[in-house]
Design an enzyme around this catalytic site. Structure first.
Site, PDB file in Angstrom:
ATOM      1  N   CYS A  18      42.360  34.486  38.254  1.00  0.00           N
ATOM      2  CA  CYS A  18      43.280  35.184  39.161  1.00  0.00           C
ATOM      3  C   CYS A  18      43.756  34.272  40.284  1.00  0.00           C
ATOM      4  O   CYS A  18      44.937  34.270  40.641  1.00  0.00           O
ATOM      5  CB  CYS A  18      42.588  36.397  39.788  1.00  0.00           C
ATOM      6  SG  CYS A  18      41.905  37.596  38.641  1.00  0.00           S
ATOM      7  N   ASP A  19      42.837  33.503  40.858  1.00  0.00           N
ATOM      8  CA  ASP A  19      43.114  32.814  42.113  1.00  0.00           C
ATOM      9  C   ASP A  19      43.094  31.294  42.031  1.00  0.00           C
ATOM     10  O   ASP A  19      43.405  30.614  43.016  1.00  0.00           O
ATOM     11  CB  ASP A  19      42.099  33.257  43.176  1.00  0.00           C
ATOM     12  CG  ASP A  19      42.136  34.761  43.420  1.00  0.00           C
ATOM     13  OD1 ASP A  19      43.220  35.342  43.286  1.00  0.00           O
ATOM     14  OD2 ASP A  19      41.079  35.333  43.743  1.00  0.00           O
ATOM     15  N   CYS A  27      37.260  35.598  40.895  1.00  0.00           N
ATOM     16  CA  CYS A  27      38.038  35.503  39.659  1.00  0.00           C
ATOM     17  C   CYS A  27      38.841  34.204  39.654  1.00  0.00           C
ATOM     18  O   CYS A  27      39.864  34.097  40.327  1.00  0.00           O
ATOM     19  CB  CYS A  27      38.976  36.705  39.525  1.00  0.00           C
ATOM     20  SG  CYS A  27      39.995  36.677  38.037  1.00  0.00           S
TER      21      CYS A  27
END
Length: 310
Positions: A142-143, A139
Site C-alpha cells: 500500500c505505502d 502494508c
C-alpha cells in the site's frame, strides 16, 4: 420482541459499506452494525491511497467518508453496537438468525454478513500510534511507493515480513529487517532471496524500543535482546509485519475458522453456515486490500440474493 430484517451487516469498513450499498439497491431490509461511532474501518488510518482505481492520492479518511455518503444517499440504516452472539434458528428451507448485541437488543434476520475485518498487530512502543500514517505502516504494497529511494525498516520474521522486505528492496535505497530472534520463520526460498539482496540488512535479536520523529518518522531506537546494547537507526519509514488479529469474536463456535482465526469462505463469500457470509479482511483470502474488500461486499450480496431466491 426482536426486530426483523432481511439482512444484518456486521462492520462498516469498505466490505460492509459496499455490501450495504448493493443490498440497498436490491431493496433488502437491512441494518449495518458498526462497533465504532464512525465508518471506514482501518482504512481511516491510511494517510494516502494510490492503488484504488479512479481515486489516486485520496486519503483513507476521505475515501471512507465517500463510501459512507454513498450509503447515506440510499438511506441505509446504521446502528452503533457490538454483536455478542448469533444463533442459527433455521429450519428446513427457512433461514432465521438471531443476532444479540451488548445492550441486550436482538434482531431476527434471514441473513448475516460478517465484515468485521482484521487488525494489524502492533508493536505497542512509544511513537507507533502517534506516527501511524506518517512513516509507520502495516502494508508495504500500500505505502511502499512513498519511500522510493529512502531507507526503511521492516519488523517481523514470517513470510509477510520477508515479502515486504523484498518488495521494498526494489524501491528503497536500504532496508533493515529487524527480528527478535536469529531464525526467520518465512519460507526458505524467501530467506535465501533476502540473504542475496544487497540492500537488505538482517538484524537478528533486535527489538524496536521507540519510533521517533517530529510529525514524520525520522529514526527508530532498537535494542539487542541478548546483550542489552541499544542503537538508533535513521529511517524514513517502518513497516510492521508481525501478524494480524481477525475480528472473529461473534463467529467463534458458529462458523468454521482456519487455524489463524479467519472465517473460512470462498470467492462466493459463503461460510459453513447457510445464510451467513464473510466479506473483506475477515475471510480466508490471499490479498487483503480495499479493492478486494469492496469486491467481496458486492459478491456477498449476489450470493445472498441467489440463496434467497432459491
Amino acid at each position: 420482541m426482536a426486530n426483523k430484517k432481511d439482512l444484518v451487516i456486521i462492520g462498516s469498513g469498505p466490505a460492509g459499506l459496499c455490501a450495504a450499498i448493493y443490498a440497498g439497491r436490491a431493496m433488502l431490509d437491512q441494518v449495518v452494525i458498526e462497533k465504532e461511532s464512525f465508518s471506514g474501518g482501518q482504512v481511516i488510518t491510511t494517510e494516502r491511497i494510490d492503488n484504488y482505481p479512479g481515486l489516486y492520492g485520496i486519503s483513507g479518511y476521505e475515501m471512507a467518508m465517500k463510501f459512507r455518503e454513498h450509503a447515506n444517499q440510499l438511506e441505509i440504516p446504521f446502528m452503533e453496537g457490538e454483536v455478542t452472539e448469533i444463533i442459527d434458528n433455521s429450519s428446513g428451507e427457512t433461514s432465521s438468525k438471531l443476532v444479540t448485541l451488548t445492550n441486550g437488543e436482538t434482531i431476527e434476520t434471514k441473513a448475516v454478513i460478517f465484515a468485521t475485518g482484521a487488525r494489524h498487530k502492533m508493536l505497542s512502543v512509544k511513537g507507533e500510534k502517534e506516527l501511524t500514517g506518517a512513516g509507520v505502516s502495516y502494508c508495504a504494497t500500500c505505502d511502499g511507493a512513498f519511500f522510493r529511494g529512502k531507507t526503511v525498516a521492516v519488523v517481523g520474521g514470517g513470510d509477510v515480513a520477508l515479502e515486504d522486505a523484498l518488495y521494498l528492496s526494489n524501491l528503497c535505497e536500504k532496508v533493515y529487517l529487524i527480528h527478535r530472534r536469529d531464525g526467520l520463520r518465512g519460507a526458505k526460498v524467501l530467506q535465501r532471496r533476502v540473504a542475496e539482496a544487497a540492500n537488505i540488512e538482517f538484524l537478528p535479536f533486535y527489538e524496536v524500543q521507540e519510533i521517533c520523529g517530529d510529525g514524520m518518522v525520522e529514526k527508530i531506537r532498537i535494542k539487542q535482546n541478548q546483550t542489552g546494547d541499544e542503537k538508533e537507526l535513521p529511517v524514513s519509514g517502518i513497516f510492521i509485519a508481525i501478524g494480524m488479529d481477525p475480528q472473529n469474536e461473534a463467529a467463534k463456535g458458529l462458523l468454521e475458522l482456519d487455524k489463524t482465526g479467519y472465517i473460512c469462505a470462498g470467492e462466493d463469500c459463503r461460510t459453513s453456515v447457510p445464510g451467513i457470509y464473510a466479506a473483506g479482511d475477515i475471510r480466508t483470502k490471499s490479498l487483503r486490500q480495499v479493492v478486494t474488500a469492496v469486491a467481496d461486499g458486492a459478491v456477498a450480496i449476489a450470493s445472498l440474493e441467489q440463496d434467497l431466491n432459491n
